[in-house]
Design a protein around this motif. Structure first.
Motif, mmCIF file in Angstrom:
data_model
loop_
_atom_site.group_PDB
_atom_site.id
_atom_site.type_symbol
_atom_site.label_atom_id
_atom_site.label_comp_id
_atom_site.label_asym_id
_atom_site.label_seq_id
_atom_site.Cartn_x
_atom_site.Cartn_y
_atom_site.Cartn_z
ATOM 1 N N UNK A 199 1.073 -1.260 -0.032
ATOM 2 C CA UNK A 199 0.369 -0.158 -0.157
ATOM 3 C C UNK A 199 0.973 0.672 -0.164
ATOM 4 N N UNK A 200 1.141 1.947 -0.605
ATOM 5 C CA UNK A 200 1.938 3.347 -1.095
ATOM 6 C C UNK A 200 1.531 4.296 -0.140
ATOM 7 N N UNK A 201 2.227 5.024 0.473
ATOM 8 C CA UNK A 201 1.711 6.516 0.916
ATOM 9 C C UNK A 201 2.206 7.574 0.284
ATOM 10 N N UNK A 202 1.390 8.678 0.515
ATOM 11 C CA UNK A 202 2.514 10.007 0.193
ATOM 12 C C UNK A 202 3.456 11.187 0.832
ATOM 13 N N UNK A 206 9.816 7.033 6.048
ATOM 14 C CA UNK A 206 9.845 7.782 7.336
ATOM 15 C C UNK A 206 8.546 7.342 7.960
ATOM 16 N N UNK A 207 8.131 6.266 7.444
ATOM 17 C CA UNK A 207 6.319 5.940 8.355
ATOM 18 C C UNK A 207 6.937 5.256 9.830
ATOM 19 N N UNK A 208 5.919 6.113 11.158
ATOM 20 C CA UNK A 208 6.463 5.747 11.784
ATOM 21 C C UNK A 208 5.344 4.975 12.972
ATOM 22 N N UNK A 209 4.616 5.292 12.625
ATOM 23 C CA UNK A 209 3.330 4.335 13.506
ATOM 24 C C UNK A 209 1.941 4.069 12.456
ATOM 25 N N UNK A 210 1.257 3.130 12.753
ATOM 26 C CA UNK A 210 0.075 3.022 12.152
ATOM 27 C C UNK A 210 -1.110 2.014 13.611
ATOM 28 N N UNK A 211 -2.114 2.512 13.139
ATOM 29 C CA UNK A 211 -3.424 1.724 14.080
ATOM 30 C C UNK A 211 -4.842 1.501 13.825
ATOM 31 N N UNK A 400 6.633 0.685 12.477
ATOM 32 C CA UNK A 400 4.892 0.642 13.119
ATOM 33 C C UNK A 400 4.134 -0.452 12.373
ATOM 34 N N UNK A 401 2.948 -1.182 14.163
ATOM 35 C CA UNK A 401 1.968 -1.621 12.863
ATOM 36 C C UNK A 401 1.259 -2.085 14.308
ATOM 37 N N UNK A 402 0.163 -2.591 12.897
ATOM 38 C CA UNK A 402 -1.079 -3.277 13.853
ATOM 39 C C UNK A 402 -1.757 -4.738 12.925
ATOM 40 N N UNK A 403 -2.881 -5.287 14.235
ATOM 41 C CA UNK A 403 -3.106 -6.129 12.926
ATOM 42 C C UNK A 403 -4.728 -5.772 13.066
ATOM 43 N N UNK A 404 -5.577 -6.242 11.978
ATOM 44 C CA UNK A 404 -6.825 -5.909 11.223
ATOM 45 C C UNK A 404 -8.250 -7.744 12.637
ATOM 46 N N UNK A 405 -9.253 -7.372 12.391
ATOM 47 C CA UNK A 405 -9.612 -8.170 13.255
ATOM 48 C C UNK A 405 -9.610 -9.949 12.775
ATOM 49 N N UNK A 406 -9.212 -10.455 11.469
ATOM 50 C CA UNK A 406 -8.818 -11.601 11.197
ATOM 51 C C UNK A 406 -7.705 -11.729 11.458
ATOM 52 N N UNK A 407 -6.322 -11.825 12.565
ATOM 53 C CA UNK A 407 -5.273 -10.649 12.554
ATOM 54 C C UNK A 407 -4.070 -11.437 10.738
ATOM 55 N N UNK A 408 -4.642 -10.385 10.262
ATOM 56 C CA UNK A 408 -3.864 -9.889 9.004
ATOM 57 C C UNK A 408 -2.704 -9.079 9.508
ATOM 58 N N UNK A 409 -1.445 -9.094 9.830
ATOM 59 C CA UNK A 409 -0.576 -8.079 9.530
ATOM 60 C C UNK A 409 -0.556 -6.816 9.215
ATOM 61 N N UNK A 410 -0.509 -5.462 9.708
ATOM 62 C CA UNK A 410 -0.357 -4.366 8.429
ATOM 63 C C UNK A 410 1.222 -3.480 9.436
ATOM 64 N N UNK A 411 2.510 -3.261 8.747
ATOM 65 C CA UNK A 411 3.755 -3.051 8.868
ATOM 66 C C UNK A 411 3.562 -2.264 7.472
ATOM 67 N N UNK A 412 4.550 -0.728 8.795
ATOM 68 C CA UNK A 412 4.767 0.663 7.669
ATOM 69 C C UNK A 412 6.794 0.302 7.500
ATOM 70 N N UNK A 413 6.868 0.797 6.654
ATOM 71 C CA UNK A 413 8.247 0.599 6.509
ATOM 72 C C UNK A 413 8.951 1.855 6.565
ATOM 73 N N UNK A 414 9.980 2.641 6.913
ATOM 74 C CA UNK A 414 10.568 3.559 7.196
ATOM 75 C C UNK A 414 11.359 4.267 6.385
#
Length: 426
Positions: A199-202, A206-211, A400-414
């Motif tokens: 998932x690209x971001x603008x 330098x992405x540090x946190x995700x929720x 940065x990391x978080x998991x969704x309701x079915x335990x897929x991991x979402x992780x950001x790259x610095x």
């Protein structure tokens, strides 16, 4: 020893065995049999009680839901009444004006047909007040905006079952065996976790946190003052600038779906309401870093002292300080003062703390830790046992990391500024 003496001795032994069996051993087995029957009855009774308790809890929750719906219906009725009154009032005014206009039209037609010149010469126009067209309402009808159902939060609100324990008593000694904890059975992990999407971001990394707000919407912060809400297609759904213009230090999404962020330099914790920012907590002598919104609705905040020589975790309930923790259960400082700090609440309600970089927990009470230097994710159980590594997904400087309701991991790259969605359970 002759045959007669041998027979006597054997009969005495037989009598002793008979006496022991009848007076000691057999009664103990009878007692054990009675105890087992009683325990079976207790087990059946307790099972019915557990079922009844859960049914009562279900009815209590449904009662609360009904009360909420009734309250919302009252709101709808009040809005309907206000809307209807406004429409009726405007309709009455318009009908009154229409009646007046009809009368004026009739009068004008009569004037045109009259032979009395004096009446015509004395005519004064009365249509000025009709030239202004009646204003019309610009109505924004109310909508119902349901929150996405979160199964884990519902489970925590519903309640839990304690573990079954079975004791076996042997010659006066007691040995305790614990049955498996009544929690979701362990899900098998994939041997090779699979990258679902990039998932690209603008911005330039330098992405540090995700929720996670929902399974489809994720809050992200980086090395600037902007908080961005993304969907899984990389589209920005909302952007909010911090109130002070400082870079946020940490973020957390509450049970109600609100976003909180920590402003280290401003010594504040702030609530994002739509596109507006409202100060929630202002600190004196301390600076906030990591945030964690707990299942009970409390807020945990990691904070450093002004001189960066002390670190503590403070628990807030309704923005009021309720608990302060400096040391762990071994009497050691929770964190080294200064620099990056993270914490997360586990499913078993443990509070997991970690330095450096990202940490999150999943529905199996496992803890996922971002290894920035080795470009992988460590997965450990609630007791600290290493279970698995998540790698081979092209991770670069995960943070940065978080998991969704079915335990897929979402992780950001610095470095890349991307967010990866990874499946690691079967």
């Amino acid at each position: 020893m002759d045959i007669c003496e041998a027979l006597v001795n054997k009969k005495e032994a037989i009598a002793q065995d008979l006496n022991e069996l009848e007076k000691f051993i057999f009664p103990k087995y009878q007692k054990s049999e009675a105890i087992i029957k009683s325990q079976k009855a207790d087990q059946c009774k307790n099972s019915k009680k557990l079922t009844a308790d859960m049914k009562n809890q279900k009815e209590a929750l449904l009662k609360e839901i009904d009360a909420i719906i009734q309250g919302k219906q009252i709101e709808i009725d009040v809005m309907d009444s206000k809307h209807q009154i406004a429409l009726d009032k405007q309709e009455d005014a318009i009908n009154h004006t229409i009646t007046e206009i009809k009368q004026v039209i009739q009068d004008l037609k009569s004037l045109l047909g009259t032979s009395d010149d004096s009446i015509v010469l004395n005519y004064k126009s009365r249509i000025e007040k009709f030239r202004k067209v009646p204003s019309k309402f610009r109505v924004t009808l109310p909508k119902f905006l349901p929150y996405q159902t979160n199964r884990d939060q519902l489970l925590q609100q519903f309640g839990s079952l304690t573990a079954l324990s079975i004791e076996t008593e042997e010659q006066g000694d007691s040995v305790l065996f614990l049955a498996d904890s009544v929690s979701p059975p362990g899900r098998p992990m994939l041997d090779f976790p699979r990258l679902i999407t990039d998932i690209p971001t603008i911005g330039n990394g330098s992405i540090t946190h995700v929720s996670c707000l929902t399974d489809e919407e994720i809050w992200i912060i980086g090395n600037d003052e902007i908080l961005n809400l993304y969907n899984l297609q990389g589209e920005v759904l909302r952007s909010v600038q911090t109130k002070s213009g400082n870079r946020p230090e940490g973020i957390a999404v509450t049970r109600s779906g609100d976003l909180l962020y920590a402003d280290y330099d401003d010594r504040s914790i702030n609530l994002v309401n739509g596109t507006q920012v409202e100060p929630l907590i202002t600190l004196q002598g301390w600076k906030p870093r990591g945030l964690c919104s707990t299942s009970s609705g409390d807020l945990l905040v990691i904070m450093d002292s002004e001189d960066v020589k002390q670190t503590k975790v403070v628990r807030y309930t309704d923005s009021k300080e309720k608990q302060t923790i400096y040391l762990d259960d071994k009497g050691m400082p929770l964190y080294t003062p200064g620099d990056i700090k993270n914490l997360s609440e586990n499913r078993n309600l443990d509070i997991c703390k970690f330095y450096p970089f990202g940490i999150t927990t999943d529905s199996q009470a496992n803890i996922l830790i971002a290894d920035f230097d080795d470009n992988c994710i460590h997965t450990i159980d609630q007791n600290g046992k290493l279970l698995h590594y998540i790698y081979r997904c092209g991770l670069q400087d995960p943070w940065g990391q978080c998991v969704d309701s079915i335990d897929n991991l979402l992780v950001t790259e610095w470095v890349t500024g991307k967010m990866k969605k990874i499946k690691y359970y079967k």
